[in-house]
Design an enzyme around this catalytic site. Structure first.
Site, PDB file in Angstrom:
ATOM      1  N   GLU A 235     -12.052   0.526  -1.347  1.00 38.91           N
ATOM      2  CA  GLU A 235     -10.974  -0.470  -1.355  1.00 38.91           C
ATOM      3  C   GLU A 235     -11.072  -1.378  -2.586  1.00 38.91           C
ATOM      4  OE1 GLU A 235     -11.218  -2.842   2.159  1.00 38.91           O
ATOM      5  OE2 GLU A 235      -9.215  -3.718   1.930  1.00 38.91           O
TER       6      GLU A 235
ATOM      7  N   ASP B 270       0.849  -1.203   0.000  1.00 40.84           N
ATOM      8  CA  ASP B 270       0.000   0.000   0.000  1.00 40.84           C
ATOM      9  C   ASP B 270       0.880   1.247   0.000  1.00 40.84           C
ATOM     10  OD1 ASP B 270      -1.387  -2.251   1.508  1.00 40.84           O
ATOM     11  OD2 ASP B 270      -3.076  -0.872   1.268  1.00 40.84           O
TER      12      ASP B 270
ATOM     13  N   ASP C 103      -5.237 -11.915   0.187  1.00 37.47           N
ATOM     14  CA  ASP C 103      -5.411 -12.732   1.385  1.00 37.47           C
ATOM     15  C   ASP C 103      -6.221 -14.025   1.211  1.00 37.47           C
ATOM     16  OD1 ASP C 103      -4.320 -10.315   2.059  1.00 37.47           O
ATOM     17  OD2 ASP C 103      -5.610  -9.935   3.764  1.00 37.47           O
TER      18      ASP C 103
HETATM   19  C1  GLC Z   1      -5.661  -6.470   3.028  1.00 40.36           C
HETATM   20  C2  GLC Z   1      -5.264  -6.744   1.575  1.00 40.36           C
HETATM   21  C3  GLC Z   1      -3.811  -6.414   1.385  1.00 40.36           C
HETATM   22  C4  GLC Z   1      -3.553  -4.970   1.793  1.00 40.36           C
HETATM   23  C5  GLC Z   1      -4.087  -4.688   3.199  1.00 40.36           C
HETATM   24  C6  GLC Z   1      -4.089  -3.200   3.519  1.00 40.36           C
HETATM   25  O1  GLC Z   1      -4.993  -7.291   3.917  1.00 40.36           O
HETATM   26  O2  GLC Z   1      -5.532  -8.066   1.242  1.00 40.36           O
HETATM   27  O3  GLC Z   1      -3.426  -6.610   0.052  1.00 40.36           O
HETATM   28  O4  GLC Z   1      -2.213  -4.689   1.729  1.00 40.36           O
HETATM   29  O5  GLC Z   1      -5.416  -5.124   3.316  1.00 40.36           O
HETATM   30  O6  GLC Z   1      -4.790  -2.471   2.557  1.00 40.36           O
END
Ligand code: GLC
Length: 424
Positions: free
Chosen positions: A388, A41, A164
């Site tokens: 998101e 991110d 995830d």
């Molecule tokens: C979730 C997503 C991951 C991201 C995180 C923060 O865990 O799957 O890709 O980095 O959220 O946004």
């Protein structure tokens, strides 16, 4: 070069999201749900900042790398300041690092983002890049040493992939025993609708994997050899392959000998055919404990373009998955029974993955496909804001709002008509 902007009002909102999520040298993905610094991110945030504050962009990367472990790993979460609203926090991970961090990594997009930022103003960025370069190199070496034993990139926890709960990991997850993790209280479902998040059985297994790591003192060789989960990830394989090339280009610009990085890239490229599944006609995750393919094709397979990997079969598969939805690229195959258009990585369209795919498509000269991806992603953001992720069929916004990486890719790519690489 300045591209025509679609909406100055949305540009303004996107900048306000980045600065609003700025916690002083690092940016949280979104307020509440994700209150710390997340690895990939942050790299996207840096790219977004670069459109209006280059200095702040480099600082984002510096802060990320300031949490690098002695072995080179850059962790997936950095717990700069305690926040009781998040689980699993630093006490559960127990890595003993300072600042406290998680014990796994995340997709290594940093070198790719650093290159995009550097190219926006090479003169101003040279010193910042020079300081960052050895750290990026050490991180890439860590991937090579700790995660590429089988050739392509392996992950030791689904969270390491950044995707995830995608169906790719189901066969590996099935072998993880989550029955003894004890009591805990999730925090994510207090922030967003539980139907959009991973289920409880999955969560128990995620925690079991964290407990294994903690119990062996985060010994990465032990986790790879005897941990409960080890799967080859097409997503990180392609991201790292691309990032090796970008790192080599940055090294050359600084006057370094980059033959070591070029060697890593060549080895990784040579291993890519091992994740081609002829049955599903796509790049597929593989359980490295059994050798079995997951049999699931999702958006990660098409990050191949990013790594200069392409074929007519891949193009045909891309069209099949994409034409089955309306808005951007689905994270899972709409024709599969697992497809769930609002559950996180089991179907939704993720602006940030669309952006990576478009960079690859543009570089391969697929301008029409890249532009379609940009337009569809822009439509989602214009209609609903900086969420998101989104339902790829009807566009319903999902997950957290005022999301950093969605704002970042708006400023760099989705909001800039006609050039998949965007840039201010
Ligand atoms: C979730 C997503 C991951 C991201 C995180 C923060 O865990 O799957 O890709 O980095 O959220 O946004």
């Amino acid at each position: 070069m300045t591209n025509p902007r679609i909406s100055p009002a949305l540009d303004e909102q996107a900048r306000a999201i980045l600065t609003g999520n700025d916690r002083g040298g690092y940016t949280v993905p979104t307020d509440g749900l994700y209150p710390y610094q997340w690895n990939w991110d942050s790299a996207f945030a840096a790219w977004g900042f670069a459109t209006f504050d280059l200095d702040r962009a480099w600082t984002e990367l510096d802060t990320l790398f300031s949490a690098q472990w002695a072995d080179g790993m850059v962790p997936h979460i950095i717990f700069h300041k305690p926040d009781p609203g998040y689980f699993p926090g630093p006490d559960v991970w127990g890595t003993g690092q300072s600042p406290e961090t998680s014990g796994i990594s995340q997709p290594p997009v940093a070198a790719t983002m650093a290159r995009l930022i550097f190219e926006m103003d090479a003169e101003a960025g040279r010193d910042r890049l020079a300081a960052l370069y050895p750290r990026m190199l050490a991180w890439h070496r860590w991937w090579r040493d700790q995660r590429c034993g089988s050739g392509v990139v392996a992950i030791t926890h689904p969270w390491e992939s950044g995707r995830d709960n995608c169906p790719d990991w189901d066969i590996g997850m099935a072998n993880v025993d989550g029955s003894n993790v004890g009591e805990y209280t999730r925090r994510d479902t207090g922030h967003v609708d539980a139907s959009m998040r991973p289920g409880k059985a999955d969560y128990d297994r995620y925690i079991a994997m964290v407990q294994f790591g903690r119990d062996c003192g985060w010994d990465q060789s032990e986790i790879v050899a005897n941990g409960p989960f080890l799967m080859a990830d097409p997503g990180i394989t392609f991201i790292l392959l691309r990032a090796h090339d970008d790192l080599a280009a940055l090294g050359r610009a600084l006057g370094h000998d980059v033959s070591e990085v070029e060697g890593w890239a060549a080895d990784l490229r040579a291993a890519v055919p091992s994740i081609w599944n002829a049955e599903t006609r796509g790049f597929d995750a593989r359980d490295l404990k059994t050798g079995r393919f997951s049999g699931r094709i999702g958006s990660a397979a098409f990050l191949a373009y990013l790594a200069n990997v392409e074929s007519p079969e891949l193009d045909a598969r891309m069209t099949e998955l994409w034409d089955a939805v309306r808005y951007g690229f689905p994270s899972a195959d709409p024709a599969s029974e697992e497809f769930d258009p609002r559950r996180y990585w089991r179907g939704p369209s993720w602006p940030v993955v669309n952006a990576l795919m478009a960079i690859g498509l543009t570089d391969r000269g697929r301008h029409a496909a890249a532009e379609r991806l940009r337009r569809e992603t822009a439509e989602l953001i214009e209609a609903h804001g900086f969420f998101e992720y989104f339902d790829p069929i009807d566009g319903t916004p999902c997950g957290g709002d005022a999301f950093t990486w969605t704002a970042a890719i708006w400023l760099t790519w989705a909001g800039a008509a006609g050039d998949a690489k965007g840039g201010a």
